[in-house]
Design an enzyme around this catalytic site. Sequence first.
Site, PDB file in Angstrom:
ATOM      1  N   ASP A  34     -16.807  -3.968  -9.718  1.00  0.00           N
ATOM      2  CA  ASP A  34     -15.179  -4.853  -9.473  1.00  0.00           C
ATOM      3  C   ASP A  34     -15.085  -5.207 -10.935  1.00  0.00           C
ATOM      4  OD1 ASP A  34     -13.306  -5.155  -7.244  1.00  0.00           O
ATOM      5  OD2 ASP A  34     -13.379  -6.524  -9.659  1.00  0.00           O
ATOM      6  N   LEU A  36     -13.324  -7.904 -11.139  1.00  0.00           N
ATOM      7  CA  LEU A  36     -12.676  -9.309 -10.619  1.00  0.00           C
ATOM      8  C   LEU A  36     -11.484  -9.685 -11.993  1.00  0.00           C
ATOM      9  CD1 LEU A  36     -16.687 -10.587 -11.067  1.00  0.00           C
ATOM     10  CD2 LEU A  36     -15.268  -9.841  -9.275  1.00  0.00           C
ATOM     11  N   ALA A  84      -7.548  -0.511  -8.308  1.00  0.00           N
ATOM     12  CA  ALA A  84      -6.225  -0.238  -8.733  1.00  0.00           C
ATOM     13  C   ALA A  84      -5.548  -1.432  -9.300  1.00  0.00           C
ATOM     14  CB  ALA A  84      -5.500   0.625  -7.880  1.00  0.00           C
ATOM     15  N   THR A 131      -2.190   5.362  -1.037  1.00  0.00           N
ATOM     16  CA  THR A 131      -0.480   4.901  -0.461  1.00  0.00           C
ATOM     17  C   THR A 131       0.285   5.194  -0.573  1.00  0.00           C
ATOM     18  OG1 THR A 131       1.005   3.203  -1.208  1.00  0.00           O
ATOM     19  CG2 THR A 131       0.199   4.208  -2.956  1.00  0.00           C
ATOM     20  N   ASP A 132       1.239   5.103   0.755  1.00  0.00           N
ATOM     21  CA  ASP A 132       2.186   5.616   1.623  1.00  0.00           C
ATOM     22  C   ASP A 132       3.434   5.855   0.118  1.00  0.00           C
ATOM     23  OD1 ASP A 132       2.882   3.145   1.821  1.00  0.00           O
ATOM     24  OD2 ASP A 132       3.697   3.557   3.567  1.00  0.00           O
ATOM     25  N   GLU A 133       3.042   4.470  -0.975  1.00  0.00           N
ATOM     26  CA  GLU A 133       4.167   5.125  -1.452  1.00  0.00           C
ATOM     27  C   GLU A 133       4.603   5.948  -2.563  1.00  0.00           C
ATOM     28  OE1 GLU A 133       4.477   0.732  -3.161  1.00  0.00           O
ATOM     29  OE2 GLU A 133       3.829   0.322  -1.449  1.00  0.00           O
ATOM     30  N   TYR A 156       4.265   1.406 -10.016  1.00  0.00           N
ATOM     31  CA  TYR A 156       3.009   1.409  -8.944  1.00  0.00           C
ATOM     32  C   TYR A 156       2.598   2.928  -8.386  1.00  0.00           C
ATOM     33  CZ  TYR A 156       0.118   0.616  -5.346  1.00  0.00           C
ATOM     34  OH  TYR A 156      -0.623   0.363  -4.174  1.00  0.00           O
ATOM     35  N   SER A 159       1.495   5.515 -10.794  1.00  0.00           N
ATOM     36  CA  SER A 159       0.409   5.716 -10.716  1.00  0.00           C
ATOM     37  C   SER A 159      -0.398   6.560 -10.201  1.00  0.00           C
ATOM     38  CB  SER A 159       0.162   4.690 -11.601  1.00  0.00           C
ATOM     39  OG  SER A 159       0.121   3.130 -10.419  1.00  0.00           O
ATOM     40  N   LYS A 160      -0.510   5.690  -8.844  1.00  0.00           N
ATOM     41  CA  LYS A 160      -1.408   6.318  -7.892  1.00  0.00           C
ATOM     42  C   LYS A 160      -0.904   7.411  -7.363  1.00  0.00           C
ATOM     43  CE  LYS A 160      -3.527   4.245  -5.526  1.00  0.00           C
ATOM     44  NZ  LYS A 160      -4.876   3.657  -5.706  1.00  0.00           N
ATOM     45  N   ASN A 185       1.552  -0.616   4.522  1.00  0.00           N
ATOM     46  CA  ASN A 185       1.239  -1.848   4.051  1.00  0.00           C
ATOM     47  C   ASN A 185       0.237  -2.545   5.188  1.00  0.00           C
ATOM     48  OD1 ASN A 185       4.093  -1.171   2.541  1.00  0.00           O
ATOM     49  ND2 ASN A 185       3.358  -3.138   2.194  1.00  0.00           N
ATOM     50  N   ARG A 220       8.738  -2.198   6.339  1.00  0.00           N
ATOM     51  CA  ARG A 220       7.490  -1.523   5.621  1.00  0.00           C
ATOM     52  C   ARG A 220       6.681  -1.455   7.109  1.00  0.00           C
ATOM     53  NH1 ARG A 220      10.068  -0.353   1.927  1.00  0.00           N
ATOM     54  NH2 ARG A 220       9.460  -1.897  -0.120  1.00  0.00           N
ATOM     55  N   ASN A 255      12.085  -6.715   6.358  1.00  0.00           N
ATOM     56  CA  ASN A 255      11.816  -8.056   6.670  1.00  0.00           C
ATOM     57  C   ASN A 255      12.115  -9.039   6.936  1.00  0.00           C
ATOM     58  OD1 ASN A 255      10.335  -5.833   4.591  1.00  0.00           O
ATOM     59  ND2 ASN A 255      11.652  -6.123   3.167  1.00  0.00           N
TER      60      ASN A 255
HETATM   61  P1  NAD Z   1      -6.343  -5.196  -4.859  1.00  0.00           P
HETATM   62  O1  NAD Z   1      -5.106  -5.253  -5.344  1.00  0.00           O
HETATM   63  O2  NAD Z   1      -6.164  -5.815  -3.669  1.00  0.00           O
HETATM   64  O3  NAD Z   1      -7.737  -5.502  -5.162  1.00  0.00           O
HETATM   65  C1  NAD Z   1      -8.124  -4.338  -6.315  1.00  0.00           C
HETATM   66  C2  NAD Z   1      -9.212  -4.720  -6.577  1.00  0.00           C
HETATM   67  O4  NAD Z   1      -9.633  -3.522  -7.602  1.00  0.00           O
HETATM   68  C3  NAD Z   1      -9.958  -5.799  -7.722  1.00  0.00           C
HETATM   69  O5  NAD Z   1     -11.095  -6.825  -7.243  1.00  0.00           O
HETATM   70  C4  NAD Z   1     -10.077  -5.472  -9.199  1.00  0.00           C
HETATM   71  O6  NAD Z   1     -10.614  -6.868  -9.583  1.00  0.00           O
HETATM   72  C5  NAD Z   1     -10.117  -4.632  -8.755  1.00  0.00           C
HETATM   73  N1  NAD Z   1     -10.123  -3.847  -9.858  1.00  0.00           N
HETATM   74  C6  NAD Z   1      -8.526  -3.465 -10.403  1.00  0.00           C
HETATM   75  N2  NAD Z   1      -8.224  -2.761 -12.132  1.00  0.00           N
HETATM   76  C7  NAD Z   1      -9.953  -2.442 -12.453  1.00  0.00           C
HETATM   77  C8  NAD Z   1     -10.440  -1.905 -12.801  1.00  0.00           C
HETATM   78  N3  NAD Z   1     -10.310  -1.459 -13.986  1.00  0.00           N
HETATM   79  N4  NAD Z   1     -11.670  -1.635 -12.850  1.00  0.00           N
HETATM   80  C9  NAD Z   1     -12.490  -2.108 -11.508  1.00  0.00           C
HETATM   81  N5  NAD Z   1     -11.581  -3.243 -10.970  1.00  0.00           N
HETATM   82  C10 NAD Z   1     -10.737  -3.140 -11.304  1.00  0.00           C
HETATM   83  O7  NAD Z   1      -6.091  -4.010  -4.030  1.00  0.00           O
HETATM   84  P2  NAD Z   1      -5.550  -3.979  -2.254  1.00  0.00           P
HETATM   85  O8  NAD Z   1      -4.592  -4.573  -2.167  1.00  0.00           O
HETATM   86  O9  NAD Z   1      -6.539  -4.746  -1.487  1.00  0.00           O
HETATM   87  O10 NAD Z   1      -5.994  -2.287  -2.330  1.00  0.00           O
HETATM   88  C11 NAD Z   1      -6.656  -1.705  -2.879  1.00  0.00           C
HETATM   89  C12 NAD Z   1      -6.954  -0.209  -3.043  1.00  0.00           C
HETATM   90  O11 NAD Z   1      -5.642   0.232  -1.976  1.00  0.00           O
HETATM   91  C13 NAD Z   1      -5.307   0.276  -4.310  1.00  0.00           C
HETATM   92  O12 NAD Z   1      -5.750   1.272  -5.107  1.00  0.00           O
HETATM   93  C14 NAD Z   1      -4.148  -0.114  -3.668  1.00  0.00           C
HETATM   94  O13 NAD Z   1      -2.786   1.446  -4.184  1.00  0.00           O
HETATM   95  C15 NAD Z   1      -4.418   0.626  -2.066  1.00  0.00           C
HETATM   96  N6  NAD Z   1      -3.721   0.770  -0.813  1.00  0.00           N
HETATM   97  C16 NAD Z   1      -3.585  -0.480  -0.868  1.00  0.00           C
HETATM   98  C17 NAD Z   1      -2.284  -0.846   0.042  1.00  0.00           C
HETATM   99  C18 NAD Z   1      -2.164  -2.227   0.756  1.00  0.00           C
HETATM  100  O14 NAD Z   1      -1.061  -2.658   1.076  1.00  0.00           O
HETATM  101  N7  NAD Z   1      -2.640  -3.625  -0.224  1.00  0.00           N
HETATM  102  C19 NAD Z   1      -1.568  -0.469   1.038  1.00  0.00           C
HETATM  103  C20 NAD Z   1      -2.464   1.336   0.828  1.00  0.00           C
HETATM  104  C21 NAD Z   1      -3.112   1.378  -0.079  1.00  0.00           C
HETATM  105  P1  TYD Z   2       4.897  -6.370  -0.935  1.00  0.00           P
HETATM  106  O1  TYD Z   2       4.378  -7.216  -0.306  1.00  0.00           O
HETATM  107  O2  TYD Z   2       4.755  -7.339  -2.535  1.00  0.00           O
HETATM  108  O3  TYD Z   2       4.405  -4.130  -0.545  1.00  0.00           O
HETATM  109  P2  TYD Z   2       4.794  -3.132  -0.884  1.00  0.00           P
HETATM  110  O4  TYD Z   2       5.883  -3.616  -1.709  1.00  0.00           O
HETATM  111  O5  TYD Z   2       4.085  -2.731  -1.813  1.00  0.00           O
HETATM  112  O6  TYD Z   2       5.430  -3.381  -0.162  1.00  0.00           O
HETATM  113  O7  TYD Z   2       7.021  -6.462  -0.429  1.00  0.00           O
HETATM  114  C1  TYD Z   2       7.217  -6.318   0.803  1.00  0.00           C
HETATM  115  C2  TYD Z   2       8.085  -5.922   1.075  1.00  0.00           C
HETATM  116  O8  TYD Z   2       8.489  -7.114   0.570  1.00  0.00           O
HETATM  117  C3  TYD Z   2       9.220  -4.917   0.064  1.00  0.00           C
HETATM  118  O9  TYD Z   2       9.785  -4.697   0.900  1.00  0.00           O
HETATM  119  C4  TYD Z   2       9.645  -6.115  -0.870  1.00  0.00           C
HETATM  120  C5  TYD Z   2       9.657  -7.372  -0.335  1.00  0.00           C
HETATM  121  N1  TYD Z   2       9.417  -8.883  -1.109  1.00  0.00           N
HETATM  122  C6  TYD Z   2      10.223  -9.825  -0.925  1.00  0.00           C
HETATM  123  O10 TYD Z   2      11.622  -9.875  -0.155  1.00  0.00           O
HETATM  124  N2  TYD Z   2       9.776 -11.310  -1.949  1.00  0.00           N
HETATM  125  C7  TYD Z   2       8.524 -11.284  -2.626  1.00  0.00           C
HETATM  126  O11 TYD Z   2       8.443 -12.506  -2.793  1.00  0.00           O
HETATM  127  C8  TYD Z   2       7.464 -10.005  -2.545  1.00  0.00           C
HETATM  128  C9  TYD Z   2       6.685  -9.978  -2.651  1.00  0.00           C
HETATM  129  C10 TYD Z   2       8.398  -8.624  -1.632  1.00  0.00           C
END
Ligand code: NAD
Ligand code: TYD
Length: 352
Positions: A34, A36, A84, A131-133, A156, A159-160, A185, A220, A255
């Site tokens: 990581d 960090l 990511a 991600t589903d996005e 975002y 890129s995914k 999510n 979501r 939301n």
């Molecule tokens: P996050 O942003 O909480 O964590 C990302 C981690 O990656 C961090 O620890 C960061 O330090 C590390 N990182 C970032 N850039 C880096 C680099 N260049 N080299 C090494 N480490 C690096 O993300 P998350 O929400 O835990 O998501 C993790 C994965 O799951 C991502 O790939 C995201 O696309 C995917 N995902 C997330 C969600 C969600 O709801 N959060 C849903 C579906 C998929």
């Molecule tokens: P988010 O947690 O950023 O996840 P994602 O955009 O990947 O789904 O947002 C979840 C939903 O909440 C999304 O429809 C955007 C909305 N949202 C707000 O209404 N206010 C906020 O401050 C944020 C961060 C998100």
Amino acid sequence: MKKLLITGGAGFIGSHVVRLLVNKYADYSVYNLDALTYAGNLENLDDVKRASNYHFIKGDITDEAFVDELFTSHLFDGIIHLAAESHVDRSIADPLSFVKTNIIGTVNLLNAAKKVWAGNFEGKLFYHVSTDEVYGSLGESGFFLETTSYDPQSPYSASKASSDHFVRAYANTYKLPVVISNCSNNYGPNQFPEKLLPLCIHNIKNNKPLPVYGKGENIRDWLYVLDHARAIDVIFHQGKVGETYNIGGFNEWKNLDIVELLCDVMDRKLNRTQGESRKLITFVKDRAGHDKRYAIDASKLKEELGWEPSLQFEEGLEKTVDWYLSNTNWLEHVTSGQYQSYYSKQYSKYED
Ligand code: NAD
Ligand code: TYD
């Protein structure tokens, strides 16, 4: 004995995956790579940091020479790639950092795996967490299936989607053994408070406005983070090479409804009068290109690998709120410093 590399293990989902695997597989060596960034926090792993099967490596997946050297010296059997840039609003402000980490970083890992495995793929796996996005935005009805065409709408998700395409291209071209999952999510402990639920928990606690984009009508599909981690474990060990699995909770929320429910839960936990926190809800300018609705059909994962979400949403939300209320130090640490400048850039325009 398996040597496993988890990227992004100090982040939200990654830390739950690391904990699960370190505790469950004593005979594995789990390496957490990581960089960090602002989203990575080693405090997330305080309880496993001394485990003899856990190792932390600070490093950046965009650094080609570093990744190459790491793979050459460690010869990992499996990779679970989560590192990511993960926040849509940040991708709107700075798309290029998403291209660098999510696309170039992923290709660096693919190249290193291809090089060290050198065609000898027995017992090897490159698991890409997505991600589903990538599927775009749904209308009122329908679900994303594994066969749904990609139609990413934000920097975002673009890129995914691109990184998913590279993973499949390496499987097709070089026969790299890969598996991909696309999840909805997540919510739960350790999520950085830039995302909707932890941001609102933090603001309710501090009596600050709850910024709801547009009219709060976007939908979501929410899954508890430990259920995602369990699904990743199941797919890594039992998934069919070359396949994609959708992961989701069959748990759609508008939301505004989810923020109102959170307000009610927090009122109860904080001994406030019911309805008090809802007064903090503030409708603000909509997110640019805001996807209307996500909904995952996770039946393939249930039918083929037997995974199902373990928690009802209300229970998961209670657990999440309890975690944030009893981990105030964690919240204070991650919201000091850089978070303040992000928050004021993104939101101060909406506050008095
Ligand atoms: P996050 O942003 O909480 O964590 C990302 C981690 O990656 C961090 O620890 C960061 O330090 C590390 N990182 C970032 N850039 C880096 C680099 N260049 N080299 C090494 N480490 C690096 O993300 P998350 O929400 O835990 O998501 C993790 C994965 O799951 C991502 O790939 C995201 O696309 C995917 N995902 C997330 C969600 C969600 O709801 N959060 C849903 C579906 C998929
Ligand atoms: P988010 O947690 O950023 O996840 P994602 O955009 O990947 O789904 O947002 C979840 C939903 O909440 C999304 O429809 C955007 C909305 N949202 C707000 O209404 N206010 C906020 O401050 C944020 C961060 C998100």
